[in-house]
Enzyme design. Structure first.
Site, PDB file in Angstrom:
ATOM      1  N   HIS A 267      23.777 -70.681  -2.067  1.00 45.18           N
ATOM      2  CA  HIS A 267      23.415 -70.179  -1.217  1.00 45.18           C
ATOM      3  C   HIS A 267      23.439 -71.790  -0.459  1.00 45.18           C
ATOM      4  O   HIS A 267      22.831 -72.806  -0.915  1.00 45.18           O
ATOM      5  CB  HIS A 267      21.574 -70.497  -2.046  1.00 45.18           C
ATOM      6  N   HIS A 307      18.568 -68.246   7.499  1.00 45.95           N
ATOM      7  CA  HIS A 307      17.974 -66.906   6.609  1.00 45.95           C
ATOM      8  C   HIS A 307      17.440 -67.858   5.321  1.00 45.95           C
ATOM      9  O   HIS A 307      16.805 -67.278   4.241  1.00 45.95           O
ATOM     10  CB  HIS A 307      18.464 -65.932   6.685  1.00 45.95           C
TER      11      HIS A 307
END
Length: 537
Positions: A267, A307
Site C-alpha cells: 500500500h 484511494h
C-alpha cells in the site's frame, strides 16, 4: 541551476549569501515580519545623493522602499487599511507607523487563521472534517540542515538565516522542490534525457494492459504517481476544462504521493499509480468512454490515485483490536477508507486545487470522491456485487443518468484495486509477494505484542500461493466476471480473464508442486508483453 539540500530547484534568480528578494517574494514573506539584524551588503543604499521618482525617495534600503510602495498602493486604494482621514494623497507614513500596521495586520491574519483552524477541527453541522498527516511542520529541517552545510552563511547574519527559513516555507508549501529524500549523499533527483525519453515513450502506451508500472517507477525516479496523473489529466483535457492551476495541481499530486508510506511493501504510491493506470484502461472501454462526463473522469482518476493515501500498512481489524484512534473516530466502520477520503479532502483544501470553483460544486465533488473511495472497502464486496448483478440481470443500467454512471465508476475502481492477478505473470507475481509481505509484517507485530494473529498474516501457516488462490477465487473472479459481462464485447476483458486463469493455475501449481505447471519461459521474460498490445491505446 541551484541545488538545495541535494534536491534540484529551478533557477529563481536567488543570489548572494542569502536567497535574496526572490525567496521572500515567492514565499509571500517580507523581511520585516521578523526582527531585523545587521544589514547585509545586499541592502546597501542605492546612492549617496537623494534620487526621487514619482515622489518616492530611492535613496532607501530596498525593504524600506518596498514598504513605502505597499503603503502608497494602500493609500491609493483607500479603505480600512488606507491613509487616515485628512491625510494628503502621496504623503508618506512614518516608517515606525508602517511597521506597527504590518505587525497588527499579521496578528489579525494569524488570529483569523487560528479561528478557522479551530472551526475546521471542531466541525459543525454540514461541514466535513478534513484530515492531514504530513502538513506540518512548515519547515523541513532536513533540507535546512543540508542547505546550511552547503551554503556558507555569514556569522551572525540573522537576515540571511531568515531568508533561508522563508524559502524553506515556500519549498514545503509548494511541494514542487521538495521531492524525495536523497538515498545517497549528493545524489540529485534529476533524470537525464535518456530516462526521460523512455518514460515519455511508456506514457504513449499507457492505455495498454501490459504497462509495466515497476519499470515506469524506475524511469521516473520514484515519481510514477505524479508523472502518470499529470499525463492523464492532460490527455483528457481536465486541466483546461476545470481551469486548474498547474502549480496547485502539482502541489496536490506531490502531497498525495508524499502521504503514501514508502516503507509499505504494497500500500504505497506505486500501488496507487498502478490502480490509476488500470482505471484509465477501464474508462477507455467503449461502453464508458462516450458516456462519461469530465467530472466523472476527474473524480475517477482522482479516487484511484488517492484511494489508499496514508495507509498504515495494517488492516482494519488490527486497528480495531489495538484501539487505534482512527477506529474510534469512525466507529469501527470503513476505518481506513474513511481516513483515505478525509485525508484527500484535506489535501484538496490545503493545496487550493478546487478553490476557484463554487462552494456547492466543491462540496459535491468531495462527497462523490468519498463515495468512490469508500467503495473500495473489501467488507462491502457482496453489497456491491449483488447490486451490480441485479442491474445486469434486469438491464436497468442507464449511463445517461449520473447516479448510474457513478455506480459504474465505483465498480471500475473496485476492479482496478484488485486487478493485480489479472496482470501478466511477471507483474502479478511481484504484487502478490508484496501484499503477502505486508500481511506477514502485521502478523509479526501481532506476535511481538502477544495479540491474536489475523487471518492470512501467519507466515508459517499462510503461504503466498494459498493466499492468492483464495483471493482470486472469492474476490477477484466473481467481480471481474460481472465486469466482463457489463463490457461485453471487450478485448481487454477477455485478456484479463485469460491472464487471471493462467495465474491461478500457476499458483495452484506452486501450492501443489507435484502437479504439472504451465510453461513459464515466455511469461518470465515479459509474457504477453511480446504478443502485441491489448486494450485501448
Amino acid at each position: 541551476m541551484p541545488v538545495l539540500g541535494g534536491l534540484w530547484a529551478p533557477d529563481l534568480g536567488l543570489r548572494d549569501s542569502g536567497l535574496g528578494v526572490g525567496a521572500d517574494v515567492a514565499a509571500g514573506v517580507t523581511a520585516d515580519e521578523e526582527d531585523e539584524g545587521p544589514p547585509s551588503p545586499v541592502w546597501e543604499t542605492l546612492g549617496s545623493s537623494p534620487v526621487t521618482c514619482g515622489g518616492l525617495s530611492l535613496a532607501l534600503e530596498l525593504p524600506t522602499l518596498i514598504r513605502q510602495l505597499r503603503a502608497a498602493w494602500r493609500a491609493r486604494r483607500g479603505g480600512p487599511r488606507g491613509p487616515e482621514q485628512g491625510q494628503a494623497p502621496g504623503t508618506w507614513v512614518p516608517r515606525g507607523r508602517v511597521e506597527v500596521e504590518e505587525l497588527e495586520r499579521d496578528a489579525e491574519d494569524k488570529s483569523a487563521q487560528r479561528a478557522a483552524d479551530g472551526r475546521l477541527a471542531r466541525g459543525h453541522a454540514g461541514v466535513m472534517l478534513a484530515e492531514r498527516r504530513g502538513s506540518y511542520p512548515l519547515i523541513d529541517l532536513r533540507i535546512l540542515n543540508t542547505n546550511v552545510q552547503q551554503v556558507e552563511l555569514e556569522a551572525g547574519s540573522r537576515r540571511s538565516v531568515k531568508r533561508q527559513l522563508s524559502f524553506q516555507r515556500y519549498c514545503h508549501a509548494s511541494r514542487l522542490l521538495r521531492g524525495q529524500v536523497a538515498r545517497a549523499p549528493g545524489s540529485l533527483h534529476l533524470l537525464d534525457d535518456n530516462y526521460l525519453g523512455q518514460a515519455a515513450h511508456m506514457l504513449s502506451k499507457v492505455g495498454t494492459w501490459n504497462f509495466d508500472i515497476f519499470l515506469f517507477e524506475r524511469l521516473t525516479n520514484g515519481n510514477s504517481l505524479v508523472t502518470l496523473m499529470c499525463h492523464l489529466f492532460n490527455v483528457y483535457g481536465l486541466i483546461q476544462h476545470f481551469h486548474l492551476d498547474m502549480v496547485k495541481l502539482l502541489r496536490f499530486l506531490g502531497m498525495v504521493q508524499e502521504d503514501y508510506h514508502s516503507h509499505n511493501p504494497y500500500h504505497n504510491a506505486l500501488h496507487a499509480a498502478d490502480v490509476a493506470q488500470a482505471m484509465y484502461c477501464y474508462l477507455n472501454e467503449s461502453k464508458l468512454a462516450e458516456r462519461l462526463s469530465p467530472t466523472d473522469v476527474f473524480l475517477g482518476l482522482l479516487a484511484a490515485a488517492a484511494h489508499d493515501v496514508d495507509h498504515p500498512g495494517v488492516n482494519q481489524p488490527f486497528l480495531i483490536m489495538t484501539g487505534h484512534h482512527l477506529a474510534s473516530l469512525y466507529q469501527n466502520t470503513s476505518v481506513l477508507e474513511s481516513h483515505h477520503w478525509r485525508s484527500t479532502v484535506g489535501m484538496l483544501r490545503e493545496s487550493g486545487l478546487l478553490s476557484h470553483l463554487s462552494l456547492s460544486m466543491r462540496q459535491d465533488m468531495e462527497q462523490q470522491l468519498g463515495s468512490l473511495i469508500l467503495a473500495t472497502d473489501i467488507s462491502r464486496q457482496n453489497e456491491f456485487l449483488s447490486t451490480f448483478r441485479e442491474h445486469l440481470n434486469n438491464q436497468s443500467l442507464d449511463l445517461d443518468q449520473a447516479p448510474h454512471r457513478h455506480f459504474i465508476l465505483q465498480i471500475a475502481l473496485k476492479c482496478a484495486d484488485v486487478c493485480n492477478p489479472c496482470r501478466a505473470w511477471n507483474l502479478s507475481r511481484q504484487w502478490s509477494e508484496r501484499v503477502c509481505d505486508e500481511f506477514y509484517r502485521q502478523g509479526d507485530i501481532e506476535k511481538k505484542f502477544a495479540l491474536e494473529v489475523s487471518p492470512l498474516c501467519n507466515q508459517q501457516e499462510d503461504s503466498v500461493p494459498s493466499i492468492q488462490i483464495g483471493f482470486i477465487s472469492y474476490i477477484v473472479e466473481p467481480l471481474l466476471e460481472e465486469w466482463c459481462h457489463f463490457n461485453e464485447p471487450s478485448q481487454l476483458s477477455h485478456t484479463m480473464m485469460d491472464l487471471l486463469q493462467q495465474n491461478k493455475t500457476r499458483w495452484m501449481g506452486h501450492a501443489h508442486p507435484e502437479q504439472p505447471q504451465p510453461e513459464e519461459e515466455e511469461e518470465e521474460d515479459g509474457g504477453r508483453e511480446n504478443r502485441g498490445p491489448v486494450g485501448n491505446p
